[in-house]
Motif scaffolding. Structure first.
Motif, short mmCIF file in Angstrom:
data_model
loop_
_atom_site.label_atom_id
_atom_site.label_comp_id
_atom_site.label_asym_id
_atom_site.label_seq_id
_atom_site.Cartn_x
_atom_site.Cartn_y
_atom_site.Cartn_z
N LEU A 15 8.17 -11.76 15.62
CA LEU A 15 9.23 -12.54 16.48
C LEU A 15 9.13 -13.88 16.63
CD1 LEU A 15 9.59 -10.07 19.18
CD2 LEU A 15 11.14 -10.39 17.32
N ASP A 16 7.63 -14.31 16.55
CA ASP A 16 7.61 -15.89 16.50
C ASP A 16 7.72 -16.66 15.17
OD1 ASP A 16 6.68 -15.86 19.26
OD2 ASP A 16 4.60 -15.57 18.97
N GLY A 17 7.78 -15.58 13.90
CA GLY A 17 8.35 -16.13 12.72
C GLY A 17 6.91 -16.37 11.98
N LEU A 18 5.69 -15.74 12.39
CA LEU A 18 4.51 -16.09 11.86
C LEU A 18 4.25 -14.94 10.79
CD1 LEU A 18 2.38 -17.14 14.54
CD2 LEU A 18 3.61 -18.58 12.85
N LEU A 19 4.87 -13.90 10.76
CA LEU A 19 4.91 -12.57 9.94
C LEU A 19 5.97 -12.30 9.54
CD1 LEU A 19 2.08 -10.49 11.88
CD2 LEU A 19 1.68 -11.95 10.07
N ILE A 20 6.15 -11.52 8.52
CA ILE A 20 7.41 -10.88 7.74
C ILE A 20 6.69 -9.41 7.33
CG2 ILE A 20 6.82 -11.73 5.56
CD1 ILE A 20 10.20 -11.85 5.09
N ARG A 21 7.55 -8.39 7.64
CA ARG A 21 7.50 -6.91 7.40
C ARG A 21 8.44 -6.37 6.58
NH1 ARG A 21 6.02 -3.43 12.93
NH2 ARG A 21 6.30 -5.41 14.16
N ARG A 22 7.99 -6.10 5.20
CA ARG A 22 8.77 -5.35 4.46
C ARG A 22 8.41 -3.73 4.27
NH1 ARG A 22 11.05 -9.22 0.75
NH2 ARG A 22 11.30 -11.06 2.32
N HIS A 23 9.49 -3.06 4.56
CA HIS A 23 9.25 -1.54 4.63
C HIS A 23 8.92 -1.31 3.19
CE1 HIS A 23 9.80 2.46 5.69
NE2 HIS A 23 10.50 2.48 4.89
N GLY A 24 7.77 -0.35 3.12
CA GLY A 24 7.57 0.17 1.70
C GLY A 24 6.44 -0.78 1.16
N TYR A 25 6.25 -2.01 1.51
CA TYR A 25 5.46 -2.70 1.03
C TYR A 25 4.24 -3.46 1.88
CZ TYR A 25 8.86 -3.43 -2.63
OH TYR A 25 9.77 -3.09 -4.00
N GLY A 26 4.52 -3.86 2.98
CA GLY A 26 3.48 -4.16 3.88
C GLY A 26 3.82 -5.39 4.86
N THR A 27 3.02 -5.89 5.60
CA THR A 27 3.20 -7.02 6.62
C THR A 27 2.37 -8.21 5.97
OG1 THR A 27 3.23 -5.41 8.31
CG2 THR A 27 3.03 -7.77 8.75
N PHE A 28 3.16 -9.39 5.90
CA PHE A 28 2.79 -10.77 5.29
C PHE A 28 2.90 -11.74 6.11
CE2 PHE A 28 4.42 -7.80 2.22
CZ PHE A 28 3.64 -7.55 1.36
N VAL A 29 1.79 -12.81 6.18
CA VAL A 29 1.83 -13.92 6.64
C VAL A 29 2.84 -14.85 5.91
CG1 VAL A 29 0.40 -15.77 7.52
CG2 VAL A 29 -0.66 -13.62 7.48
N ARG A 30 3.73 -15.53 6.77
CA ARG A 30 4.55 -16.37 6.20
C ARG A 30 3.85 -17.74 5.77
NH1 ARG A 30 10.10 -15.96 6.64
NH2 ARG A 30 10.98 -14.46 8.22
#
Length: 61
Positions: A15-30
């Motif tokens: 929510l703070d815009g520091l991470l992005i989640r992609r269903h089926g791929y994982g969670t990534f740091v922006r």
């Protein structure tokens, strides 16, 4: 740390815009936060686009 606590922490970072989640791929740091300066700073769409290294202008087809 419990799974619930970890999920909540990741959700807050997303929510703070520091991470992005992609269903089926994982969670990534922006590479850069989505909003520079937080939500209390009023910025135009063009300013946000340029802050992320993009060029704003007319669409080309």
């Amino acid at each position: 740390m419990s799974r619930t606590s970890l999920r909540e922490a990741v959700q807050h970072l997303e929510l703070d815009g520091l991470l992005i989640r992609r269903h089926g791929y994982g969670t990534f740091v922006r590479s850069s936060p989505l909003l520079q300066g937080g939500l209390n700073v009023n910025q135009s769409a063009g300013t946000l686009i340029r802050a992320h290294g993009f060029v704003c202008g007319p669409e080309t087809v």
